[in-house]
Structures are given as C-alpha cells and as structure tokens.
Motif scaffolding. Structure first.
Motif, PDB file in Angstrom:
ATOM      1  N   GLU A 166      53.747  42.410  29.319  1.00 20.59           N
ATOM      2  CA  GLU A 166      52.787  41.349  29.029  1.00 20.59           C
ATOM      3  C   GLU A 166      52.142  40.874  30.330  1.00 20.59           C
ATOM      4  O   GLU A 166      52.842  40.420  31.241  1.00 20.59           O
ATOM      5  CB  GLU A 166      53.476  40.169  28.342  1.00 20.59           C
ATOM      6  N   PRO A 167      50.812  40.979  30.466  1.00 19.25           N
ATOM      7  CA  PRO A 167      50.170  40.496  31.689  1.00 19.25           C
ATOM      8  C   PRO A 167      50.440  39.003  31.900  1.00 19.25           C
ATOM      9  O   PRO A 167      50.444  38.223  30.946  1.00 19.25           O
ATOM     10  CB  PRO A 167      48.676  40.756  31.429  1.00 19.25           C
ATOM     11  N   THR A 168      50.682  38.640  33.154  1.00 22.59           N
ATOM     12  CA  THR A 168      50.955  37.248  33.482  1.00 22.59           C
ATOM     13  C   THR A 168      49.992  36.678  34.519  1.00 22.59           C
ATOM     14  O   THR A 168      49.709  35.484  34.501  1.00 22.59           O
ATOM     15  CB  THR A 168      52.387  37.100  34.029  1.00 22.59           C
ATOM     16  N   LYS A 169      49.485  37.524  35.407  1.00 21.85           N
ATOM     17  CA  LYS A 169      48.669  37.015  36.505  1.00 21.85           C
ATOM     18  C   LYS A 169      47.691  38.077  36.978  1.00 21.85           C
ATOM     19  O   LYS A 169      48.021  39.256  37.027  1.00 21.85           O
ATOM     20  CB  LYS A 169      49.573  36.582  37.662  1.00 21.85           C
ATOM     21  N   ALA A 170      46.480  37.643  37.328  1.00 23.15           N
ATOM     22  CA  ALA A 170      45.478  38.529  37.914  1.00 23.15           C
ATOM     23  C   ALA A 170      44.948  37.869  39.178  1.00 23.15           C
ATOM     24  O   ALA A 170      44.671  36.668  39.196  1.00 23.15           O
ATOM     25  CB  ALA A 170      44.334  38.782  36.934  1.00 23.15           C
ATOM     26  N   MET A 171      44.808  38.659  40.242  1.00 22.73           N
ATOM     27  CA  MET A 171      44.326  38.144  41.514  1.00 22.73           C
ATOM     28  C   MET A 171      43.333  39.136  42.105  1.00 22.73           C
ATOM     29  O   MET A 171      43.484  40.342  41.921  1.00 22.73           O
ATOM     30  CB  MET A 171      45.489  37.946  42.494  1.00 22.73           C
ATOM     31  N   GLY A 172      42.341  38.623  42.809  1.00 21.03           N
ATOM     32  CA  GLY A 172      41.394  39.532  43.415  1.00 21.03           C
ATOM     33  C   GLY A 172      40.555  38.871  44.490  1.00 21.03           C
ATOM     34  O   GLY A 172      40.424  37.638  44.524  1.00 21.03           O
ATOM     35  N   GLU A 173      39.982  39.697  45.353  1.00 22.73           N
ATOM     36  CA  GLU A 173      39.114  39.218  46.423  1.00 22.73           C
ATOM     37  C   GLU A 173      38.003  40.223  46.656  1.00 22.73           C
ATOM     38  O   GLU A 173      38.212  41.435  46.555  1.00 22.73           O
ATOM     39  CB  GLU A 173      39.895  39.045  47.729  1.00 22.73           C
ATOM     40  N   PHE A 174      36.826  39.702  46.978  1.00 19.21           N
ATOM     41  CA  PHE A 174      35.757  40.543  47.495  1.00 19.21           C
ATOM     42  C   PHE A 174      35.064  39.754  48.592  1.00 19.21           C
ATOM     43  O   PHE A 174      34.406  38.746  48.323  1.00 19.21           O
ATOM     44  CB  PHE A 174      34.767  40.914  46.388  1.00 19.21           C
ATOM     45  N   THR A 175      35.263  40.187  49.823  1.00 21.65           N
ATOM     46  CA  THR A 175      34.588  39.590  50.970  1.00 21.65           C
ATOM     47  C   THR A 175      33.565  40.582  51.492  1.00 21.65           C
ATOM     48  O   THR A 175      33.905  41.708  51.843  1.00 21.65           O
ATOM     49  CB  THR A 175      35.580  39.239  52.089  1.00 21.65           C
ATOM     50  N   PHE A 176      32.311  40.148  51.530  1.00 22.60           N
ATOM     51  CA  PHE A 176      31.201  40.979  51.985  1.00 22.60           C
ATOM     52  C   PHE A 176      30.444  40.186  53.045  1.00 22.60           C
ATOM     53  O   PHE A 176      29.760  39.208  52.725  1.00 22.60           O
ATOM     54  CB  PHE A 176      30.288  41.320  50.810  1.00 22.60           C
ATOM     55  N   PRO A 207      35.540  41.179  40.779  1.00 23.92           N
ATOM     56  CA  PRO A 207      36.902  40.923  40.298  1.00 23.92           C
ATOM     57  C   PRO A 207      36.924  40.206  38.959  1.00 23.92           C
ATOM     58  O   PRO A 207      37.822  40.448  38.137  1.00 23.92           O
ATOM     59  CB  PRO A 207      37.534  40.079  41.415  1.00 23.92           C
ATOM     60  N   LEU A 208      35.945  39.341  38.710  1.00 20.94           N
ATOM     61  CA  LEU A 208      35.893  38.633  37.432  1.00 20.94           C
ATOM     62  C   LEU A 208      35.699  39.604  36.278  1.00 20.94           C
ATOM     63  O   LEU A 208      36.479  39.622  35.312  1.00 20.94           O
ATOM     64  CB  LEU A 208      34.753  37.610  37.453  1.00 20.94           C
ATOM     65  N   ASN A 209      34.671  40.444  36.335  1.00 17.30           N
ATOM     66  CA  ASN A 209      34.391  41.344  35.220  1.00 17.30           C
ATOM     67  C   ASN A 209      35.460  42.423  35.081  1.00 17.30           C
ATOM     68  O   ASN A 209      35.838  42.777  33.958  1.00 17.30           O
ATOM     69  CB  ASN A 209      33.023  41.997  35.382  1.00 17.30           C
ATOM     70  N   THR A 210      35.957  42.949  36.207  1.00 16.65           N
ATOM     71  CA  THR A 210      36.972  43.991  36.119  1.00 16.65           C
ATOM     72  C   THR A 210      38.261  43.444  35.514  1.00 16.65           C
ATOM     73  O   THR A 210      38.925  44.129  34.723  1.00 16.65           O
ATOM     74  CB  THR A 210      37.244  44.604  37.500  1.00 16.65           C
ATOM     75  N   THR A 211      38.608  42.210  35.835  1.00 18.59           N
ATOM     76  CA  THR A 211      39.778  41.587  35.214  1.00 18.59           C
ATOM     77  C   THR A 211      39.568  41.391  33.728  1.00 18.59           C
ATOM     78  O   THR A 211      40.467  41.670  32.914  1.00 18.59           O
ATOM     79  CB  THR A 211      40.091  40.251  35.892  1.00 18.59           C
ATOM     80  N   ARG A 212      38.400  40.919  33.345  1.00 17.60           N
ATOM     81  CA  ARG A 212      38.095  40.759  31.916  1.00 17.60           C
ATOM     82  C   ARG A 212      38.234  42.095  31.194  1.00 17.60           C
ATOM     83  O   ARG A 212      38.761  42.161  30.080  1.00 17.60           O
ATOM     84  CB  ARG A 212      36.667  40.223  31.723  1.00 17.60           C
ATOM     85  N   TYR A 213      37.758  43.159  31.831  1.00 17.82           N
ATOM     86  CA  TYR A 213      37.837  44.483  31.220  1.00 17.82           C
ATOM     87  C   TYR A 213      39.290  44.947  31.079  1.00 17.82           C
ATOM     88  O   TYR A 213      39.701  45.429  30.020  1.00 17.82           O
ATOM     89  CB  TYR A 213      37.035  45.480  32.057  1.00 17.82           C
ATOM     90  N   LEU A 277      46.935  43.145  39.200  1.00 17.34           N
ATOM     91  CA  LEU A 277      47.288  42.653  37.875  1.00 17.34           C
ATOM     92  C   LEU A 277      48.804  42.758  37.736  1.00 17.34           C
ATOM     93  O   LEU A 277      49.372  43.843  37.903  1.00 17.34           O
ATOM     94  CB  LEU A 277      46.590  43.478  36.797  1.00 17.34           C
ATOM     95  N   VAL A 278      49.453  41.624  37.447  1.00 18.18           N
ATOM     96  CA  VAL A 278      50.904  41.555  37.367  1.00 18.18           C
ATOM     97  C   VAL A 278      51.313  41.350  35.912  1.00 18.18           C
ATOM     98  O   VAL A 278      50.703  40.549  35.191  1.00 18.18           O
ATOM     99  CB  VAL A 278      51.447  40.400  38.230  1.00 18.18           C
ATOM    100  N   GLY A 279      52.332  42.076  35.493  1.00 15.39           N
ATOM    101  CA  GLY A 279      52.846  41.932  34.153  1.00 15.39           C
ATOM    102  C   GLY A 279      54.345  41.711  34.145  1.00 15.39           C
ATOM    103  O   GLY A 279      55.000  41.756  35.198  1.00 15.39           O
ATOM    104  N   SER A 280      54.905  41.506  32.972  1.00 18.90           N
ATOM    105  CA  SER A 280      56.341  41.256  32.857  1.00 18.90           C
ATOM    106  C   SER A 280      57.176  42.465  33.240  1.00 18.90           C
ATOM    107  O   SER A 280      58.347  42.323  33.615  1.00 18.90           O
ATOM    108  CB  SER A 280      56.674  40.834  31.424  1.00 18.90           C
ATOM    109  N   ASP A 281      56.577  43.669  33.195  1.00 20.43           N
ATOM    110  CA  ASP A 281      57.332  44.892  33.471  1.00 20.43           C
ATOM    111  C   ASP A 281      56.697  45.770  34.535  1.00 20.43           C
ATOM    112  O   ASP A 281      57.044  46.947  34.656  1.00 20.43           O
ATOM    113  CB  ASP A 281      57.503  45.715  32.180  1.00 20.43           C
ATOM    114  N   GLY A 282      55.746  45.231  35.292  1.00 23.34           N
ATOM    115  CA  GLY A 282      55.129  46.062  36.322  1.00 23.34           C
ATOM    116  C   GLY A 282      53.886  45.419  36.887  1.00 23.34           C
ATOM    117  O   GLY A 282      53.548  44.271  36.566  1.00 23.34           O
ATOM    118  N   ARG A 283      53.192  46.173  37.715  1.00 24.14           N
ATOM    119  CA  ARG A 283      51.958  45.663  38.308  1.00 24.14           C
ATOM    120  C   ARG A 283      51.033  46.811  38.686  1.00 24.14           C
ATOM    121  O   ARG A 283      51.468  47.943  38.886  1.00 24.14           O
ATOM    122  CB  ARG A 283      52.235  44.792  39.526  1.00 24.14           C
ATOM    123  N   VAL A 284      49.750  46.465  38.801  1.00 25.40           N
ATOM    124  CA  VAL A 284      48.710  47.396  39.247  1.00 25.40           C
ATOM    125  C   VAL A 284      48.044  46.775  40.469  1.00 25.40           C
ATOM    126  O   VAL A 284      47.660  45.592  40.445  1.00 25.40           O
ATOM    127  CB  VAL A 284      47.657  47.634  38.149  1.00 25.40           C
TER     128      VAL A 284
END
Length: 366
Positions: A166-176, A207-213, A277-284
């Motif tokens: 079960e996903p629990t947390k999403a984090m992201g950064e884009f610095t340009f 990061p916003l749209n990719t997380t939504r996807y 992307l962090v979940g209850s059983d793993g992460r990406v």
C-alpha cells in the motif's frame, strides 16, 4: 507483477499495435526545446513526421523548415489556414499563456493537438482549450512525456498491482537553474503573465503529474510555501491572481488512502531531479527522473529483492510523439488527455493559493 516481469515490461511499448501510416505535425513555436528536443524526437519516431513549423521570426522559420523538409509559416499564416493540408496535427510549444490561442486555431482547422505542459496558465484558459477540442471532435493530448516512457508505464502497473504494498508516501524534486548558461532574466519563464507562475508551473508539474500517474489518484488538499528573490517574483498584471514567478516552492499534498506527497521545485540551486514512492512493502526511487534523454536510474526494492533499471527508457520524448501519433492513427483517446492537463493546472492554482494564504486548500473534484 513480479520483479522480472517489471524488468520485461520496462522495455516494451504496451500500447503499440503497429498501425499503418504516419501523422504529419506542425510545430508551433520554435524555442530551444522545440528545436533541439522535440523536433529530433518526432523525426526519430515511427509514426510522426514534421510537416510545418510556425514562428514569429521568418528567418528562423525558413531555416528550421529547410533543415527538416517542412513548410515554414508565420503565426498569421497558421491562424489563417495557410498550408493547412501540410499537416494532420499540431504540437503547441509556445509560452503557457499563448497555448489557448494555438489550440483554438488547430481545433478550428480540424487538427489534432499535442500541447506542452502545463496545458495553460490558468484553469479557465485550460478549460477553454479542452472545450475547443471537444467541440471540434479532435484529439487533445497534454505532452506528459513521462507517461509515455515504458519504464514509467511499467512502474505504474507494478504499483497498481501491489508491487510495493500500500503506497504511503511520495516525494520528489526538480531543480532547474533557469539563469544558468546564457539564459538571462529577460525570458518568458520569469514573466508570470506569460508563464502563469514560476518554478512550480515549469518544473514542479513533473513530480506532481508523475506521482498522480503512478498512484492513479489526485490530491484532495495541498499546503505550500513559496519564495522568490530578484530577478524572480514579478506578479502578473491581474490583481486577482495570486501567482508570481516563484523561485522555490515546497508542497505538501494529501492523497487518498492516507498517502502523503512532498514536492519541491526550484529555479535556482544545483540541478537535480528525482522521485521516490514508498509503500508498506517496498519503494521505488527514480534518479535523474525528469531530464529529457537523461541517464535515468530506477531502483525498486521489495520483500522479494531489489532490481535496478538503467540504460533503458529515457527516450520518452520520442515515445511521447509516437504515442500521440498512434492515438491519432487508431482513434484511441490518449491517457494524458486535456482533462489530465486541466487537473494539474487546477492543482497548481490551489498550491499558489495555499502559498499566498498560508492555509490548507481543499481541492474540488473535477
């Protein structure tokens, strides 16, 4: 989907049915990105080609057209329908607040549209663009290249099937660092009237749209902080607009099922982009996530082990245009359609409202 199935899927086009024909595209707006990223990607693909180029600079239009065997057009000629038979679809690559005009022109000519993100500078204008294409019966795709990358698409399926629990947390950064190199402060990205905002609108949308996807869900509420120093920070002329050319923005987003999102976008600082992307059983974890053609690395860790994906994907701009052309050829609605782009514009509007007010802003389901 197990880890080996994920690896196999990450190098496969799950949408490609090998249709006959190609789609000729008019490239509207010949800035650096369109010339050096998008046009080469169109020409490298299987289902699209450049049929016309549109610019306010006649010399540039002629030069780029000669380089790619296309028809050169001015904006006036494009609006009036000159050489309309030279292309089947339009790629809109102008500054954000000009998108609507070019979308309407394409729809009036009965041409399909792929429009750069964000879809427009305000929710109202994005809605008008979606309506124009629906009324004309033409396809509108928001140019979310990440959604066309086989690696990201495979990750979306992996997550939806419980690959990390079960996903629990999403984090992201884009610095340009937008002022790096030869780019000075006199550019449209720092003109809030043209851009609709600053770092959030230009790079934070990734990061916003990719997380939504990946989650298959939209945030229900947002909180935000934003700041800007000179030469950032100019406000648009509209006194009712809370938007400005933000240099840095930090967002907390509340997704369904208790998933927390945390995203940062910046126009200054050391260049970087990543998503986790962090979940209850793993992460990406995706490193160098959003740079077009970048050397991207994906690490997936679960109870079954760990796999690293590198050296595949990262041709997502080519995939994006081939995917769009495939949708046109087969009459298939694109997944990142106009409504997807409209949703992000609405979310970013709420983020600016939250940053301005210091309050949590609840989003209305569209």
């Amino acid at each position: 989907m197990d880890l080996q199935a994920l690896v196999d899927a990450a190098s496969t086009r799950d949408w490609d049915t090998d249709p006959e024909g190609t789609v000729s595209i008019a490239v509207v707006g010949l800035g650096n990105y369109a010339r050096n990223v998008s046009i080469p990607a169109i020409e490298a693909g299987d289902y699209a080609e450049v049929g016309a180029v549109v610019s306010g600079d006649p010399e540039k239009a002629e030069r780029v057209a000669d380089e790619h065997g296309a028809v050169p057009l001015s904006y006036e000629g494009y609006a009036e329908g000159e050489a309309v038979d030279a292309y089947d679809a339009v790629y809109v690559a102008t500054p954000n607040r000009i998108h609507l005009d070019q979308i309407r022109t394409a729809a009036d000519h009965g041409k399909h549209v792929i429009c750069e993100k964000p879809l427009e500078a305000t929710t109202e204008r994005a809605t008008a663009g979606v309506d124009a294409c629906e009324d004309a019966g033409v396809t509108l795709m928001t140019a979310y290249r990440m959604q066309a990358d086989p690696v990201i698409r495979a990750l979306g399926s992996f997550v939806s099937r419980g690959g990390i629990g079960e996903p629990t947390k999403a984090m992201g950064e884009f610095t340009f660092p937008v002022l790096a190199g030869s780019n000075g402060p006199d550019q449209w990205r720092l003109d809030a009237e043209l851009a609709g905002g600053g770092a959030l609108m230009d790079v934070g949308v990734y990061p916003l749209n990719t997380t939504r996807y990946l989650l298959g869900a939209d945030p229900g509420a947002v909180e935000a902080m934003a700041r800007a120093s000179e030469p950032f920070g100019d406000r648009p002329d509209d006194p009712d607009s809370p938007r400005f050319a933000d240099e840095h923005v930090h967002v907390l987003a509340s997704f369904p099922e208790g998933v927390v999102g945390e995203f940062t976008a910046s126009f200054s600082g050391e260049a970087d982009s990543w998503l986790e992307l962090v979940g209850s059983d793993g992460r990406v974890r995706i490193e160098n996530a959003f740079v077009p053609g970048g050397d991207r690395t994906v690490r997936v860790t679960t109870g079954d082990g760990e796999v690293e994906l590198s050296g595949i994907g990262a041709d997502e701009t080519r995939e994006e245009f081939d995917y769009f052309a495939h949708c046109v050829l087969t009459g298939t609605p694109p997944e990142p359609d106009g409504h997807d782009g409209l949703t992000d514009v609405a979310i970013m509007g709420a983020i600016y409202e939250a940053a301005e007010s210091g309050e949590r802003v609840t989003l209305t389901r569209r």
